[in-house]
Scaffold this active site. Structure first.
Site, PDB file in Angstrom:
ATOM      1  N   TYR A  70     -45.647  93.039  97.981  1.00 34.15           N
ATOM      2  CA  TYR A  70     -45.172  92.756  96.916  1.00 34.15           C
ATOM      3  C   TYR A  70     -44.099  92.136  96.566  1.00 34.15           C
ATOM      4  O   TYR A  70     -43.187  91.939  97.445  1.00 34.15           O
ATOM      5  CB  TYR A  70     -45.183  94.281  96.035  1.00 34.15           C
ATOM      6  CG  TYR A  70     -44.138  95.117  96.650  1.00 34.15           C
ATOM      7  CD1 TYR A  70     -43.712  95.737  97.861  1.00 34.15           C
ATOM      8  CD2 TYR A  70     -43.210  95.559  95.563  1.00 34.15           C
ATOM      9  CE1 TYR A  70     -42.479  96.485  98.111  1.00 34.15           C
ATOM     10  CE2 TYR A  70     -42.053  96.304  95.665  1.00 34.15           C
ATOM     11  CZ  TYR A  70     -41.700  96.734  97.014  1.00 34.15           C
ATOM     12  OH  TYR A  70     -40.915  97.398  97.099  1.00 34.15           O
ATOM     13  N   ARG A  80     -39.715  84.664  99.192  1.00 33.60           N
ATOM     14  CA  ARG A  80     -39.694  85.800 100.121  1.00 33.60           C
ATOM     15  C   ARG A  80     -41.249  86.400 100.333  1.00 33.60           C
ATOM     16  O   ARG A  80     -41.709  86.746 101.161  1.00 33.60           O
ATOM     17  CB  ARG A  80     -38.967  86.751  99.568  1.00 33.60           C
ATOM     18  CG  ARG A  80     -38.772  88.218 100.332  1.00 33.60           C
ATOM     19  CD  ARG A  80     -37.794  89.325  99.907  1.00 33.60           C
ATOM     20  NE  ARG A  80     -38.034  89.480  98.602  1.00 33.60           N
ATOM     21  CZ  ARG A  80     -37.407  90.375  98.030  1.00 33.60           C
ATOM     22  NH1 ARG A  80     -35.893  90.545  98.428  1.00 33.60           N
ATOM     23  NH2 ARG A  80     -37.470  90.548  96.824  1.00 33.60           N
ATOM     24  N   ARG A 127     -64.052  99.972 105.532  1.00 38.49           N
ATOM     25  CA  ARG A 127     -62.817 100.662 106.145  1.00 38.49           C
ATOM     26  C   ARG A 127     -62.979 100.322 107.694  1.00 38.49           C
ATOM     27  O   ARG A 127     -63.815 101.001 108.392  1.00 38.49           O
ATOM     28  CB  ARG A 127     -62.798 102.001 105.638  1.00 38.49           C
ATOM     29  CG  ARG A 127     -61.429 102.591 106.240  1.00 38.49           C
ATOM     30  CD  ARG A 127     -61.129 103.826 105.951  1.00 38.49           C
ATOM     31  NE  ARG A 127     -59.680 104.285 106.516  1.00 38.49           N
ATOM     32  CZ  ARG A 127     -59.403 105.015 107.591  1.00 38.49           C
ATOM     33  NH1 ARG A 127     -60.427 105.025 108.396  1.00 38.49           N
ATOM     34  NH2 ARG A 127     -58.321 105.203 107.814  1.00 38.49           N
ATOM     35  N   HIS A 159     -59.692  99.432 110.617  1.00 35.69           N
ATOM     36  CA  HIS A 159     -58.208  99.249 110.592  1.00 35.69           C
ATOM     37  C   HIS A 159     -57.962  97.561 110.957  1.00 35.69           C
ATOM     38  O   HIS A 159     -57.165  96.962 110.396  1.00 35.69           O
ATOM     39  CB  HIS A 159     -57.343  99.623 111.814  1.00 35.69           C
ATOM     40  CG  HIS A 159     -57.273 101.180 111.586  1.00 35.69           C
ATOM     41  ND1 HIS A 159     -58.159 102.041 111.493  1.00 35.69           N
ATOM     42  CD2 HIS A 159     -56.146 101.884 111.199  1.00 35.69           C
ATOM     43  CE1 HIS A 159     -58.019 103.239 110.982  1.00 35.69           C
ATOM     44  NE2 HIS A 159     -56.448 103.303 110.859  1.00 35.69           N
ATOM     45  N   LYS A 164     -41.612  92.929 102.717  1.00 30.78           N
ATOM     46  CA  LYS A 164     -41.558  93.615 101.555  1.00 30.78           C
ATOM     47  C   LYS A 164     -43.112  94.016 101.394  1.00 30.78           C
ATOM     48  O   LYS A 164     -43.894  93.663 100.613  1.00 30.78           O
ATOM     49  CB  LYS A 164     -41.294  92.731 100.217  1.00 30.78           C
ATOM     50  CG  LYS A 164     -40.992  93.711  98.985  1.00 30.78           C
ATOM     51  CD  LYS A 164     -39.947  92.902  97.931  1.00 30.78           C
ATOM     52  CE  LYS A 164     -39.626  93.838  96.809  1.00 30.78           C
ATOM     53  NZ  LYS A 164     -39.030  94.865  97.034  1.00 30.78           N
ATOM     54  N   GLU A 170     -29.894 100.471 104.512  1.00 30.18           N
ATOM     55  CA  GLU A 170     -29.911 100.156 103.164  1.00 30.18           C
ATOM     56  C   GLU A 170     -30.329 101.227 102.197  1.00 30.18           C
ATOM     57  O   GLU A 170     -30.307 102.484 102.762  1.00 30.18           O
ATOM     58  CB  GLU A 170     -31.100  98.773 102.890  1.00 30.18           C
ATOM     59  CG  GLU A 170     -32.410  99.136 103.231  1.00 30.18           C
ATOM     60  CD  GLU A 170     -33.355  98.208 103.011  1.00 30.18           C
ATOM     61  OE1 GLU A 170     -33.091  97.014 102.163  1.00 30.18           O
ATOM     62  OE2 GLU A 170     -34.195  98.215 103.535  1.00 30.18           O
ATOM     63  N   LEU A 227     -34.140  94.750 103.996  1.00 30.66           N
ATOM     64  CA  LEU A 227     -34.937  93.748 103.379  1.00 30.66           C
ATOM     65  C   LEU A 227     -33.848  92.646 102.867  1.00 30.66           C
ATOM     66  O   LEU A 227     -32.632  93.227 102.436  1.00 30.66           O
ATOM     67  CB  LEU A 227     -35.510  94.468 101.960  1.00 30.66           C
ATOM     68  CG  LEU A 227     -36.337  93.448 101.016  1.00 30.66           C
ATOM     69  CD1 LEU A 227     -37.662  93.101 101.792  1.00 30.66           C
ATOM     70  CD2 LEU A 227     -36.413  93.852  99.852  1.00 30.66           C
TER      71      LEU A 227
HETATM   72  N1  PDD Z   1     -37.153  97.080  95.516  1.00 40.68           N
HETATM   73  N2  PDD Z   1     -34.245  97.312  99.683  1.00 40.68           N
HETATM   74  C1  PDD Z   1     -35.127  97.656  99.311  1.00 40.68           C
HETATM   75  C2  PDD Z   1     -36.089  98.737 100.448  1.00 40.68           C
HETATM   76  C3  PDD Z   1     -36.015  97.545  97.949  1.00 40.68           C
HETATM   77  O1  PDD Z   1     -37.082  98.120  97.856  1.00 40.68           O
HETATM   78  C4  PDD Z   1     -35.233  96.486  97.432  1.00 40.68           C
HETATM   79  C5  PDD Z   1     -35.899  96.308  96.108  1.00 40.68           C
HETATM   80  C6  PDD Z   1     -34.233  95.781  97.796  1.00 40.68           C
HETATM   81  C7  PDD Z   1     -33.521  94.808  96.651  1.00 40.68           C
HETATM   82  O2  PDD Z   1     -34.039  93.702  96.675  1.00 40.68           O
HETATM   83  P1  PDD Z   1     -34.081  92.655  95.638  1.00 40.68           P
HETATM   84  O3  PDD Z   1     -32.730  92.403  95.188  1.00 40.68           O
HETATM   85  O4  PDD Z   1     -34.707  91.368  96.089  1.00 40.68           O
HETATM   86  O5  PDD Z   1     -34.702  93.327  94.345  1.00 40.68           O
HETATM   87  C8  PDD Z   1     -33.543  96.159  98.843  1.00 40.68           C
HETATM   88  C9  PDD Z   1     -37.861  96.704  94.396  1.00 40.68           C
HETATM   89  C10 PDD Z   1     -37.134  96.411  93.205  1.00 40.68           C
HETATM   90  C11 PDD Z   1     -38.876  97.844  94.141  1.00 40.68           C
HETATM   91  O6  PDD Z   1     -39.273  98.288  95.051  1.00 40.68           O
HETATM   92  O7  PDD Z   1     -39.131  98.154  92.902  1.00 40.68           O
END
Ligand code: PDD
Length: 295
Positions: A32, A51, A102, A104, A149, A181, A205
């Site tokens: 996502y 990304r 389904r 894996h 992501k 993070e 991330l």
């Molecule tokens: N999440 N690290 C994680 C684990 C995140 O889920 C996010 C953002 C970030 C920041 O990334 P960016 O600056 O590219 O938004 C770092 C989004 C906003 C969410 O899951 O809603």
């Protein structure tokens, strides 16, 4: 009622129907993006689409569109949801491996499922601007590829829930005594005269906001270091910030019930936050940049 994009059609979000056999639902087999827009214009769209491409390639889901097609599709989604009451919108975009019996292992011929929907981005409340937010620290229990992501976010959900239950805005995660993070944000610190953040490794991330904020800080003249950060250094930081596309740059003024620095959003946050606001589409004429120097 907001309008969503779903597999080629624009329709009310409530009318979207996703199959129980969708691999995004069954396995979290999907990736996502969350892309901010201000006054009808996307901010850092190219970086988000790049990304997305990297995430899709990493999990071997075919990217259904090129950057031009994504841009057109997302611009149309913003137009469908134009409303003066909510000029700033975050677009949530998810691509799953698709619908298949389904199993894996990857299905042979599934078509990726594509969903995009919007939600408002609200300006930073005055109270946070003056008082900041609280955060807690917690063990990072996520998998080894947090640079992708992916929607497999159960560990992030549990960490954020712990924070919420303790009256905090975010959980800041530590793995083997080192900062990684936040549950849904990157973490930056002002420490010993530098703006410091962990380097881009599989445990972090590559945040689009993180990258923009580091550039803005450099432009303002602040020294920046991407290097490992220990739990002890986190506890000694003069300022701690959380960055994300929806929360922008949040100043953390309490960590595990202790004040961070002076217990108020710090001067470096003030300067970089102002620069970030000025960089957004639709920002009023830029205020002159403050000079930086040692922090
Ligand atoms: N999440 N690290 C994680 C684990 C995140 O889920 C996010 C953002 C970030 C920041 O990334 P960016 O600056 O590219 O938004 C770092 C989004 C906003 C969410 O899951 O809603």
């Amino acid at each position: 009622m907001s309008i969503a994009y779903f597999n080629g059609a624009y329709l009310p979000l409530e009318e979207v129907r996703i199959s129980p056999l969708d691999r995004g639902f069954l396995f979290g087999d999907s990736v996502y993006e969350v892309i901010p827009s201000y006054a009808g214009e996307f901010f850092l769209l190219t970086e988000h689409l790049e990304r997305l491409q990297r995430s899709l390639a990493a999990v071997r889901i075919r990217n259904p569109y090129d950057a031009g097609a994504w841009s057109a599709l997302l611009a149309e989604l913003l137009a469908c949801n134009a409303d003066p009451a909510t000029p700033d919108l975050g677009v949530y975009l998810q691509v799953t491996r698709g619908v298949a019996p389904r199993d894996h292992a990857f299905p042979a011929n599934a078509q990726p499922t594509i969903l995009a929907m919007v939600s408002p981005i609200r300006p930073l409340p005055d109270r946070i601007r003056t008082e900041g937010v609280a955060a807690i620290t917690g063990e990072d229990r996520r998998w080894g590829h947090c640079d992708i992501k992916a929607t497999t976010l159960l560990a992030n959900v549990l960490a954020r829930q712990s924070a919420t239950e303790q009256g905090a805005a975010e959980a800041i995660l530590l793995r083997d005594g080192q900062l990684t993070e936040g549950a849904a944000s990157n973490v930056l610190l002002v420490l010993d005269g530098q703006l410091v953040t962990p380097p881009l490794e599989p445990s972090v991330l590559p945040g689009v906001t993180r990258s923009r904020v580091l550039d803005l800080a450099r432009e303002l003249g602040y020294p920046v270091a991407e290097r490992p950060v220990s739990e002890n250094e986190l506890a000694q930081a003069a300022e701690i910030w959380l960055t994300s596309s929806t929360r922008e740059i949040l100043p953390v003024t309490r960590l595990d019930e202790r004040a961070v620095g002076g217990g108020r959003p710090g001067p470096v946050w003030q300067a970089v936050h102002t620069a970030y606001q000025n960089a957004k589409p639709g920002a009023p004429a830029s205020e002159p940049m403050q000079s930086g120097g040692a922090v």
